[in-house]
Scaffold this active site. Sequence first.
Site, PDB file in Angstrom:
ATOM      1  CG  ASP A  81      -2.023   0.922   1.223  1.00  8.04           C
ATOM      2  OD1 ASP A  81      -2.055   1.771   0.324  1.00  8.04           O
ATOM      3  OD2 ASP A  81      -2.879   0.844   2.127  1.00  8.04           O
ATOM      4  CG  ASP A  91      -9.417   3.167   1.047  1.00 12.47           C
ATOM      5  OD1 ASP A  91      -8.600   3.020   0.118  1.00 12.47           O
ATOM      6  OD2 ASP A  91      -9.101   3.105   2.243  1.00 12.47           O
TER       7      ASP A  91
HETATM    8  C1  GAL Z   1      -5.632   2.329   2.628  1.00 11.72           C
HETATM    9  C2  GAL Z   1      -6.029   1.142   1.769  1.00 11.72           C
HETATM   10  C3  GAL Z   1      -7.029   0.331   2.557  1.00 11.72           C
HETATM   11  C4  GAL Z   1      -6.407  -0.123   3.852  1.00 11.72           C
HETATM   12  C5  GAL Z   1      -5.831   1.073   4.631  1.00 11.72           C
HETATM   13  C6  GAL Z   1      -5.002   0.631   5.825  1.00 11.72           C
HETATM   14  O1  GAL Z   1      -4.714   3.103   1.924  1.00 11.72           O
HETATM   15  O2  GAL Z   1      -6.583   1.580   0.572  1.00 11.72           O
HETATM   16  O3  GAL Z   1      -7.472  -0.781   1.798  1.00 11.72           O
HETATM   17  O4  GAL Z   1      -5.392  -1.042   3.574  1.00 11.72           O
HETATM   18  O5  GAL Z   1      -5.020   1.873   3.814  1.00 11.72           O
HETATM   19  O6  GAL Z   1      -4.474   1.694   6.529  1.00 11.72           O
END
Ligand code: GAL
Length: 529
Positions: A270, A333
């Site tokens: 990520d 998200d």
């Molecule tokens: C976001 C991601 C989510 C989750 C989150 C965790 O950037 O898109 O799916 O993993 O971070 O902090």
Amino acid sequence: MRMFPNRREGMMAARNRLGLIFAMFLMLAGAACVNAIGQQATEMRTPKPPDAPRIHGPKIYGARPGHPFLYRIPCTGIRPIRFSAKHLPATLKLDRQTGIITGEAPEAHGEYVVKLEAANSHGKDSRTFKIVVGDTIGLTPQMGWNDWYTFYNRVTAKDVRSAADAMISSGMADFGYQYVDIDDCWARKPGSQDPELKGPVRDADGNILPNARFADMSGLVKYIHSLGLKAGIYSSPGPLTCARYEGSYQHEAADARRFSQWGFDLLKYDWCSYGRIAKDKTLPSFQAPYRKMGSILEGLNRDVVLNMCQYGMGDVWQWGRQAGGNSWRTTGDLGVVKGNVLPGFYSIGFSNAEHSKYAGPGGWNDPDYILIGTVGNARDMNAPARHTQLTPEEQYSYMSMWSLMAAPLFYSGDMTALDALTRNVLCNAEVVDIDQDSLGKQGRIVRKTDEEFILAKPLADGSLAVGLFNLTTAPRSITVNWRDLGVTGRQTVRDVWRQHDLGVYATDYSTQVPVHGVELVRLIPKKRL
Ligand code: GAL
């Protein structure tokens, strides 16, 4: 236009209609449920699987030569079931009671066509399962569960174990759900005073350390594997994850090695704080961290699927595969998208659908997780998980759209609170088959107006899956012509959710579609006599 060129087809259609009326009677009588508002009777679309075994899951499976191999045959039916496998490579062995295949993939590149068989006192079933030993893994979209939208920064090893248990006990694994993924917040948090999160983030050798909630990572992964399931983990190419836990920046190889030693089978990577490291917003900068991790993972001695998460920057669908990704998130998200009249998953789905030509075996467009059932609130992470506000029709649309888009199917609600409707939406073998189809085509957009959305996905057997989505707030009749779909001739139209044939159609198909709902059909060409 509907036609019955001969008496037999006419009679079959009449029988199908009678069957449909009977099935509807049964559903209304037995399987109807009352929604949260307590007024409307809802049809449960997926029929109960038969007592006899039915083998599900992908028909094609990629593995790298000599690497550890683990596959639990997804199979419904009354247990005990006795499994067998014809032509299983000698390096693999099957546990006949559990249906779990373990061992190492053969050393020689090639296709190994195995015949999986399952039998119980009610009957038997078999299914071809082609193991393709080579460089490419992720030949069909990954299926499983991810903790994020339920547990956020509270996740513990116990939650993950319970989810793995529930994947088996709920029957989800019998339909092909397989990965149990830990998202953010398993590592330590620099600067935290929380006794469970604080402390050195790495040991003296630079190995990343889990926080106190994940004291025994190898034990946890071993447990998941003992059920025949696979385990996923999360990191960021930046110094910190999105929730500000330790990331992999400048420790990429060591972290990948550690994840592999723990036994993980998937890494979600990520972007997060890598934004501060990237020199600029050019394509090479977007690609660099993924290329790096992609090639490290390829060099490991186990198969680790790379789930790229960088929200679609730099048109990732065009290069995610070359960077080593097996899937790439195409949007932000889903959980924070505010819907308007249509819930948020539609807009994410519409945008993900645009990239259909880039998906294929080994690399998939990822529109984020399936948020139904009991699920947390991404805009207020401390709020307790509660039941989805989506109507049942919207939930069937969600699952249909994801399957037509050959999307990774990750449920992210509370696995220990699965209700009948949630299981009914997630666990329809014919819907899952569309997602997992061996041809690996993502459905293309056939129509997109303010009122209607139509996706069509060609399947390996020459049939075509078509989803007709009603985007309006009134029931609507939707028609699709063969011309728009690029098919010709008579087609048997099958209702995929309800798992029965609707009749034979020659030029077009029309159906009544509920509010924000879908009708998902499969067009099977009639062989010319
Ligand atoms: C976001 C991601 C989510 C989750 C989150 C965790 O950037 O898109 O799916 O993993 O971070 O902090």
